[in-house]
Design a protein around this motif. Structure first.
Motif, PDB file in Angstrom:
ATOM      1  N   LEU A  17       0.839  -1.193   0.000  1.00  0.00           N
ATOM      2  CA  LEU A  17       0.000   0.000   0.000  1.00  0.00           C
ATOM      3  C   LEU A  17       0.877   1.246   0.000  1.00  0.00           C
ATOM      4  O   LEU A  17       1.987   1.229   0.537  1.00  0.00           O
ATOM      5  CB  LEU A  17      -0.913   0.016   1.233  1.00  0.00           C
ATOM      6  N   ASN A  18       0.348   2.301  -0.542  1.00  0.00           N
ATOM      7  CA  ASN A  18       1.038   3.576  -0.561  1.00  0.00           C
ATOM      8  C   ASN A  18       1.299   4.012   0.883  1.00  0.00           C
ATOM      9  O   ASN A  18       0.367   4.118   1.690  1.00  0.00           O
ATOM     10  CB  ASN A  18       0.168   4.593  -1.306  1.00  0.00           C
ATOM     11  N   SER A  19       2.557   4.254   1.212  1.00  0.00           N
ATOM     12  CA  SER A  19       2.923   4.570   2.599  1.00  0.00           C
ATOM     13  C   SER A  19       2.297   5.869   3.091  1.00  0.00           C
ATOM     14  O   SER A  19       1.914   5.970   4.266  1.00  0.00           O
ATOM     15  CB  SER A  19       4.443   4.610   2.758  1.00  0.00           C
ATOM     16  N   ASP A  20       2.171   6.862   2.232  1.00  0.00           N
ATOM     17  CA  ASP A  20       1.541   8.112   2.640  1.00  0.00           C
ATOM     18  C   ASP A  20       0.064   7.895   2.937  1.00  0.00           C
ATOM     19  O   ASP A  20      -0.473   8.425   3.912  1.00  0.00           O
ATOM     20  CB  ASP A  20       1.723   9.184   1.564  1.00  0.00           C
ATOM     21  N   LEU A  21      -0.588   7.098   2.115  1.00  0.00           N
ATOM     22  CA  LEU A  21      -2.001   6.801   2.332  1.00  0.00           C
ATOM     23  C   LEU A  21      -2.204   6.047   3.647  1.00  0.00           C
ATOM     24  O   LEU A  21      -3.122   6.374   4.418  1.00  0.00           O
ATOM     25  CB  LEU A  21      -2.542   5.980   1.151  1.00  0.00           C
ATOM     26  N   VAL A  22      -1.341   5.099   3.939  1.00  0.00           N
ATOM     27  CA  VAL A  22      -1.438   4.354   5.195  1.00  0.00           C
ATOM     28  C   VAL A  22      -1.224   5.290   6.381  1.00  0.00           C
ATOM     29  O   VAL A  22      -1.966   5.240   7.366  1.00  0.00           O
ATOM     30  CB  VAL A  22      -0.432   3.182   5.227  1.00  0.00           C
ATOM     31  N   LEU A  28      -6.601   8.780  10.998  1.00  0.00           N
ATOM     32  CA  LEU A  28      -8.056   8.912  10.993  1.00  0.00           C
ATOM     33  C   LEU A  28      -8.781   7.778  11.712  1.00  0.00           C
ATOM     34  O   LEU A  28      -9.987   7.888  11.960  1.00  0.00           O
ATOM     35  CB  LEU A  28      -8.569   8.990   9.542  1.00  0.00           C
ATOM     36  N   THR A  29      -8.089   6.706  12.033  1.00  0.00           N
ATOM     37  CA  THR A  29      -8.747   5.576  12.697  1.00  0.00           C
ATOM     38  C   THR A  29      -7.836   5.005  13.773  1.00  0.00           C
ATOM     39  O   THR A  29      -6.613   5.012  13.629  1.00  0.00           O
ATOM     40  CB  THR A  29      -9.127   4.471  11.679  1.00  0.00           C
ATOM     41  N   SER A  30      -8.448   4.513  14.814  1.00  0.00           N
ATOM     42  CA  SER A  30      -7.656   3.908  15.888  1.00  0.00           C
ATOM     43  C   SER A  30      -7.361   2.439  15.599  1.00  0.00           C
ATOM     44  O   SER A  30      -6.509   1.842  16.250  1.00  0.00           O
ATOM     45  CB  SER A  30      -8.394   4.027  17.222  1.00  0.00           C
ATOM     46  N   ASN A  31      -8.072   1.846  14.625  1.00  0.00           N
ATOM     47  CA  ASN A  31      -7.857   0.441  14.300  1.00  0.00           C
ATOM     48  C   ASN A  31      -7.921   0.275  12.779  1.00  0.00           C
ATOM     49  O   ASN A  31      -8.972   0.020  12.204  1.00  0.00           O
ATOM     50  CB  ASN A  31      -8.907  -0.434  14.992  1.00  0.00           C
ATOM     51  N   LEU A  32      -6.779   0.413  12.138  1.00  0.00           N
ATOM     52  CA  LEU A  32      -6.712   0.361  10.680  1.00  0.00           C
ATOM     53  C   LEU A  32      -7.166  -0.997  10.150  1.00  0.00           C
ATOM     54  O   LEU A  32      -7.863  -1.066   9.138  1.00  0.00           O
ATOM     55  CB  LEU A  32      -5.295   0.679  10.204  1.00  0.00           C
ATOM     56  N   SER A  33      -6.831  -2.075  10.834  1.00  0.00           N
ATOM     57  CA  SER A  33      -7.234  -3.411  10.377  1.00  0.00           C
ATOM     58  C   SER A  33      -8.747  -3.544  10.322  1.00  0.00           C
ATOM     59  O   SER A  33      -9.301  -4.037   9.337  1.00  0.00           O
ATOM     60  CB  SER A  33      -6.652  -4.493  11.296  1.00  0.00           C
ATOM     61  N   ASP A  34      -9.436  -3.115  11.382  1.00  0.00           N
ATOM     62  CA  ASP A  34     -10.901  -3.189  11.386  1.00  0.00           C
ATOM     63  C   ASP A  34     -11.512  -2.287  10.320  1.00  0.00           C
ATOM     64  O   ASP A  34     -12.500  -2.655   9.684  1.00  0.00           O
ATOM     65  CB  ASP A  34     -11.465  -2.821  12.760  1.00  0.00           C
ATOM     66  N   THR A  35     -10.928  -1.113  10.140  1.00  0.00           N
ATOM     67  CA  THR A  35     -11.431  -0.192   9.126  1.00  0.00           C
ATOM     68  C   THR A  35     -11.297  -0.794   7.736  1.00  0.00           C
ATOM     69  O   THR A  35     -12.244  -0.789   6.936  1.00  0.00           O
ATOM     70  CB  THR A  35     -10.694   1.156   9.196  1.00  0.00           C
ATOM     71  N   VAL A  36     -10.133  -1.361   7.443  1.00  0.00           N
ATOM     72  CA  VAL A  36      -9.915  -1.982   6.133  1.00  0.00           C
ATOM     73  C   VAL A  36     -10.826  -3.188   5.968  1.00  0.00           C
ATOM     74  O   VAL A  36     -11.399  -3.402   4.896  1.00  0.00           O
ATOM     75  CB  VAL A  36      -8.427  -2.352   5.948  1.00  0.00           C
ATOM     76  N   GLU A  37     -10.993  -3.988   7.007  1.00  0.00           N
ATOM     77  CA  GLU A  37     -11.876  -5.152   6.927  1.00  0.00           C
ATOM     78  C   GLU A  37     -13.310  -4.721   6.628  1.00  0.00           C
ATOM     79  O   GLU A  37     -13.992  -5.348   5.811  1.00  0.00           O
ATOM     80  CB  GLU A  37     -11.813  -5.948   8.230  1.00  0.00           C
ATOM     81  N   THR A  38     -13.780  -3.675   7.277  1.00  0.00           N
ATOM     82  CA  THR A  38     -15.126  -3.163   7.022  1.00  0.00           C
ATOM     83  C   THR A  38     -15.263  -2.688   5.579  1.00  0.00           C
ATOM     84  O   THR A  38     -16.240  -3.012   4.892  1.00  0.00           O
ATOM     85  CB  THR A  38     -15.446  -2.006   7.987  1.00  0.00           C
ATOM     86  N   LEU A  39     -14.281  -1.938   5.108  1.00  0.00           N
ATOM     87  CA  LEU A  39     -14.325  -1.451   3.722  1.00  0.00           C
ATOM     88  C   LEU A  39     -14.234  -2.604   2.727  1.00  0.00           C
ATOM     89  O   LEU A  39     -14.914  -2.586   1.687  1.00  0.00           O
ATOM     90  CB  LEU A  39     -13.192  -0.449   3.490  1.00  0.00           C
ATOM     91  N   LEU A  40     -13.440  -3.616   3.035  1.00  0.00           N
ATOM     92  CA  LEU A  40     -13.324  -4.768   2.156  1.00  0.00           C
ATOM     93  C   LEU A  40     -14.642  -5.550   2.106  1.00  0.00           C
ATOM     94  O   LEU A  40     -15.072  -5.985   1.035  1.00  0.00           O
ATOM     95  CB  LEU A  40     -12.178  -5.669   2.619  1.00  0.00           C
ATOM     96  N   ALA A  41     -15.292  -5.698   3.246  1.00  0.00           N
ATOM     97  CA  ALA A  41     -16.597  -6.375   3.285  1.00  0.00           C
ATOM     98  C   ALA A  41     -17.626  -5.609   2.453  1.00  0.00           C
ATOM     99  O   ALA A  41     -18.410  -6.211   1.713  1.00  0.00           O
ATOM    100  CB  ALA A  41     -17.077  -6.519   4.731  1.00  0.00           C
ATOM    101  N   GLU A  42     -17.612  -4.284   2.541  1.00  0.00           N
ATOM    102  CA  GLU A  42     -18.528  -3.464   1.744  1.00  0.00           C
ATOM    103  C   GLU A  42     -18.237  -3.634   0.255  1.00  0.00           C
ATOM    104  O   GLU A  42     -19.155  -3.746  -0.565  1.00  0.00           O
ATOM    105  CB  GLU A  42     -18.426  -1.998   2.148  1.00  0.00           C
ATOM    106  N   PHE A  43     -16.951  -3.668  -0.100  1.00  0.00           N
ATOM    107  CA  PHE A  43     -16.576  -3.872  -1.500  1.00  0.00           C
ATOM    108  C   PHE A  43     -17.051  -5.238  -1.991  1.00  0.00           C
ATOM    109  O   PHE A  43     -17.611  -5.356  -3.080  1.00  0.00           O
ATOM    110  CB  PHE A  43     -15.057  -3.752  -1.675  1.00  0.00           C
ATOM    111  N   VAL A  44     -16.812  -6.280  -1.190  1.00  0.00           N
ATOM    112  CA  VAL A  44     -17.212  -7.632  -1.587  1.00  0.00           C
ATOM    113  C   VAL A  44     -18.724  -7.697  -1.785  1.00  0.00           C
ATOM    114  O   VAL A  44     -19.211  -8.260  -2.771  1.00  0.00           O
ATOM    115  CB  VAL A  44     -16.722  -8.677  -0.558  1.00  0.00           C
ATOM    116  N   ASP A  45     -19.487  -7.111  -0.872  1.00  0.00           N
ATOM    117  CA  ASP A  45     -20.946  -7.094  -1.003  1.00  0.00           C
ATOM    118  C   ASP A  45     -21.375  -6.356  -2.266  1.00  0.00           C
ATOM    119  O   ASP A  45     -22.218  -6.845  -3.027  1.00  0.00           O
ATOM    120  CB  ASP A  45     -21.601  -6.435   0.214  1.00  0.00           C
TER     121      ASP A  45
END
Length: 82
Positions: A17-22, A28-45
Motif C-alpha cells: 500500500l502507498n505509505s503516505d495513504l497508510v 483517521l482511525t484507531s484500528n486500521l485493520s478493522d477499518t480496512v476489513e469493514t471497507l473490504l466487506a462493503e466492496f465484496v458485497d
C-alpha cells in the motif's frame, strides 16, 4: 448485508500500500485493520451484487433472444444449407 463469517480467525496478510495513504489513514482511525476489513466487506458485497445483477441482465437477454428466435426464427435461417 455482510455475507462472511465475522467469527473466522484473523490472519496476517501481505499488502503493498502507498505509505503516505497508510500514514494518513492511521491518523483517521484507531484500528486500521478493522477499518480496512469493514471497507473490504462493503466492496465484496457491492461487487457480488453488481455481478449478480449483470448475470440477471445476461440471463434476461438470452431468454428474450431465445423467445424471439422461437417465434420468428434466427437471422440467416433462410440462407442456411444445413
Amino acid at each position: 448485508m455482510t455475507h462472511f463469517d465475522s467469527r473466522a480467525l484473523k490472519r496476517p496478510v501481505n499488502l503493498s500500500l502507498n505509505s503516505d495513504l497508510v500514514r494518513r489513514a492511521k491518523d483517521l482511525t484507531s484500528n486500521l485493520s478493522d477499518t480496512v476489513e469493514t471497507l473490504l466487506a462493503e466492496f465484496v458485497d457491492a461487487e457480488t451484487t453488481r455481478r449478480a445483477e449483470t448475470q440477471r441482465q445476461i440471463d434476461a437477454l438470452v431468454e428474450a433472444s431465445n423467445g424471439f428466435i422461437a417465434r420468428h426464427g434466427a437471422f440467416g435461417d433462410e440462407f442456411s444449407t444445413l
